[in-house]
Design a protein around this motif. Structure first.
Motif, PDB file in Angstrom:
ATOM      1  N   GLY A  37       8.161 109.666  -2.910  1.00  0.00           N
ATOM      2  CA  GLY A  37       8.477 108.264  -2.713  1.00  0.00           C
ATOM      3  C   GLY A  37       8.900 107.545  -3.978  1.00  0.00           C
ATOM      4  N   PRO A  38       9.418 106.322  -3.840  1.00  0.00           N
ATOM      5  CA  PRO A  38       9.893 105.533  -4.980  1.00  0.00           C
ATOM      6  C   PRO A  38       8.730 105.062  -5.846  1.00  0.00           C
ATOM      7  N   GLU A 174      14.001 107.552 -13.098  1.00  0.00           N
ATOM      8  CA  GLU A 174      14.919 108.555 -12.564  1.00  0.00           C
ATOM      9  C   GLU A 174      15.419 108.069 -11.209  1.00  0.00           C
ATOM     10  N   GLU A 175      16.607 107.534 -11.196  1.00  0.00           N
ATOM     11  CA  GLU A 175      17.168 106.906  -9.999  1.00  0.00           C
ATOM     12  C   GLU A 175      17.469 107.931  -8.907  1.00  0.00           C
ATOM     13  N   ARG A 180       8.719 115.004  -6.435  1.00  0.00           N
ATOM     14  CA  ARG A 180       8.413 115.505  -7.773  1.00  0.00           C
ATOM     15  C   ARG A 180       7.638 116.807  -7.668  1.00  0.00           C
ATOM     16  N   GLN A 181       8.114 117.809  -8.407  1.00  0.00           N
ATOM     17  CA  GLN A 181       7.524 119.144  -8.341  1.00  0.00           C
ATOM     18  C   GLN A 181       7.015 119.547  -9.714  1.00  0.00           C
ATOM     19  N   SER A 189       9.429 117.888 -12.574  1.00  0.00           N
ATOM     20  CA  SER A 189      10.858 117.662 -12.360  1.00  0.00           C
ATOM     21  C   SER A 189      11.044 116.865 -11.079  1.00  0.00           C
ATOM     22  N   SER A 190      12.091 116.076 -11.029  1.00  0.00           N
ATOM     23  CA  SER A 190      12.342 115.202  -9.880  1.00  0.00           C
ATOM     24  C   SER A 190      13.504 115.715  -9.035  1.00  0.00           C
ATOM     25  N   LYS A 191      13.377 115.572  -7.722  1.00  0.00           N
ATOM     26  CA  LYS A 191      14.386 115.997  -6.757  1.00  0.00           C
ATOM     27  C   LYS A 191      14.673 114.841  -5.805  1.00  0.00           C
ATOM     28  N   PRO A 192      15.802 114.910  -5.090  1.00  0.00           N
ATOM     29  CA  PRO A 192      16.094 113.870  -4.088  1.00  0.00           C
ATOM     30  C   PRO A 192      15.056 113.863  -2.973  1.00  0.00           C
ATOM     31  N   ILE A 193      14.986 112.759  -2.262  1.00  0.00           N
ATOM     32  CA  ILE A 193      14.033 112.615  -1.166  1.00  0.00           C
ATOM     33  C   ILE A 193      14.305 113.637  -0.065  1.00  0.00           C
TER      34      ILE A 193
END
Length: 267
Positions: A37-38, A174-175, A180-181, A189-193
């Motif tokens: 989530g945001p 991070e837009e 997040r994994q 690291s961040s990934k798209p929803i």
């Protein structure tokens, strides 16, 4: 000392174990999971943003209120007023724990020296049968092993504050990222929803399947730490994109010709 844990299961396990060893354990449970989530909004306060997100995910008409930050600020005030001496965060390797660790570093920065951590990542413990295992989460620890883990408590070092203190700022800026994994250690690291949408689609068939069974199998097989509510919400979003057909309990692939992509739904 106040002990901070992520999730009711972990909180109850630690509270029960510590209460049997001491007079009473003070435990604060973080109900939110910051790996989905945001995390930032130009118009909403953090608690409002997170409440709104989980309201959408749950699909529940009952109001959902996420107040973890409000409770943390109360804890911060108690540290300032010295009615509490120390806080200790219990951390496993799951991304919700690591993200919460960065969250705590950010909001408790002025209490350097009073924030402790118990990090079980990569450490061996004994299960209920006396066999060696490496738990990923605090919730997996048997009561006796909780007391063993308590001995690991240590103050967060100045170098950790320096190197990891700004990780929360990195995550919230991070837009377009909503998952997040943990890539190992404390590397998030961040990934798209939509990160798990393809896995969900690949697991579905033209024949109806039980939603809970499908989601549970995916979470176990691919070690997905979002929680089942998040994945069920993604199924509902894929249904909106006409990729799936859902009933209350089952899911199957959509066989229409007007299907769109999950990325189009997310946009």
């Amino acid at each position: 000392m106040v002990h901070i844990l992520v999730g009711d299961i972990a909180g109850d396990a630690v509270k029960q174990a510590l209460s049997s060893d001491t007079e009473e354990a003070s435990v604060m449970v973080v109900k939110d999971v910051f790996n989905v989530g945001p995390l930032r909004s130009e118009t909403l306060k953090f608690s409002e943003l997170r409440s709104q997100f989980w309201q959408e995910v749950s699909g529940d008409q009952h109001e959902i209120v996420v107040d973890d930050l409000d409770r943390l600020m109360e804890l911060s005030t108690s540290l300032t007023n010295e009615t509490i001496d120390q806080v200790c965060f219990w951390m496993g390797s799951i991304p919700a724990d690591v993200c919460t660790y960065f969250w705590l570093l950010h909001f408790l920065k002025k209490h350097m020296g009073k924030l402790y951590v118990i990090n079980i990542n990569g450490l061996p413990f004994l299960d209920d049968e006396g066999k060696l295992f490496y738990p990923e989460s605090i919730a997996a620890l048997p009561p006796r092993q909780v007391l063993k883990a308590l001995k690991l408590a240590r103050a967060i070092t100045p170098s950790e504050w320096e190197t990891e203190g700004d990780e929360w700022k990195r995550l919230i800026h991070e837009e377009g990222m909503g998952v997040r994994q943990n890539e190992g250690g404390r590397k998030i690291s961040s990934k798209p929803i939509t990160a798990y949408d393809k896995l969900l689609l690949d697991a579905c068939t033209a024949q109806p399947q039980k939603i809970n069974k499908l989601v549970g199998q995916l979470m176990g097989k691919h070690k997905i730490y979002t929680g089942d509510r998040f994945l069920i919400w993604r199924l509902r979003e894929l249904e909106r994109a006409q990729r799936l057909s859902l009933t209350k309990d089952t899911v199957k692939l959509f066989d229409g010709s007007a299907a769109t992509t999950s990325e189009e739904v997310a946009s």
